[in-house]
Design an enzyme around this catalytic site. Sequence first.
Site, PDB file in Angstrom:
ATOM      1  N   TYR A 106       0.872  -1.174   0.000  1.00  0.00           N
ATOM      2  CA  TYR A 106       0.000   0.000   0.000  1.00  0.00           C
ATOM      3  C   TYR A 106       0.909   1.224   0.000  1.00  0.00           C
ATOM      4  CZ  TYR A 106      -3.503   3.383   1.611  1.00  0.00           C
ATOM      5  OH  TYR A 106      -4.317   4.488   1.738  1.00  0.00           O
ATOM      6  N   ASP A 145      -2.301  -1.192  -4.118  1.00  0.00           N
ATOM      7  CA  ASP A 145      -2.654   0.182  -4.432  1.00  0.00           C
ATOM      8  C   ASP A 145      -1.357   0.981  -4.482  1.00  0.00           C
ATOM      9  OD1 ASP A 145      -3.509   2.779  -4.535  1.00  0.00           O
ATOM     10  OD2 ASP A 145      -4.675   2.724  -2.677  1.00  0.00           O
TER      11      ASP A 145
END
Length: 251
Positions: A106, A145
């Site tokens: 992330y 992400d």
Amino acid sequence: MKKMISWNVNGLRACMKKGFQEYFEAADADIFCLQETKLQEGQIDLELPGYHQYWNYAEKKGYSGTALFTKEEPISVRHGIGIEEHDTEGRVITAEFPEYFVVTVYTPNSQDELKRLAYRMEWEDAFLSYLKGLEQEKPVIFCGDLNVAATEMDIKNAKANEKNAGFTKEEREKFAVIKEKGFVDSFRMLYPDTVTYSWWSYRFQARQRNAGWRLDYFMVSESLKDAVADAKIHTEILGSDHCPVELDLEV
């Protein structure tokens, strides 16, 4: 065939109320990676029969965090990238398998007014260096992400967002470096001209209008690119402001 899925759930407890468990079971992935779990240890009791579970929590409550669920038990699992200043936010888990490493990540958001852009640049260099270190042992698949729309094709309103987090020149240049250093964007490799997004703001009915960004990726070492059978972006799956992305690998 190995099926891998990555999903920024934007708070796993909230996502559980919006069909996470049903999707997880239906997907039946070999490896399932999460970002932005927003959990501390003990805040959720997730029953996933047949899966080994690995979690990395941020020190700050209700923030960041990653998880990795796998049917095959890994040879080893690492939390973080081994640099203290980058490892307090629970952003990385690495699972080692016989043929490759799988990394869920992330990437830090540069935030409003780009107040974290300088930190983001340091993170990018440190994370890429970590990946290249892994690659000296065996190929790497990293997913998650990445908080960047790589090109103008990956964002609905390119011109309007050039100074905004996730589409700055600096962030896109760092993504280009990742590719220069030998990592392949699996979706774009297979679908060079397809416009598909993986994130939509909760504001302005962005998802209904499909005014989105492609922020979620499966990146693979150059040596694995011929093993990529398919890459998918599951825009039909709700439950978060991101949708899941998939990699199918012939092994």
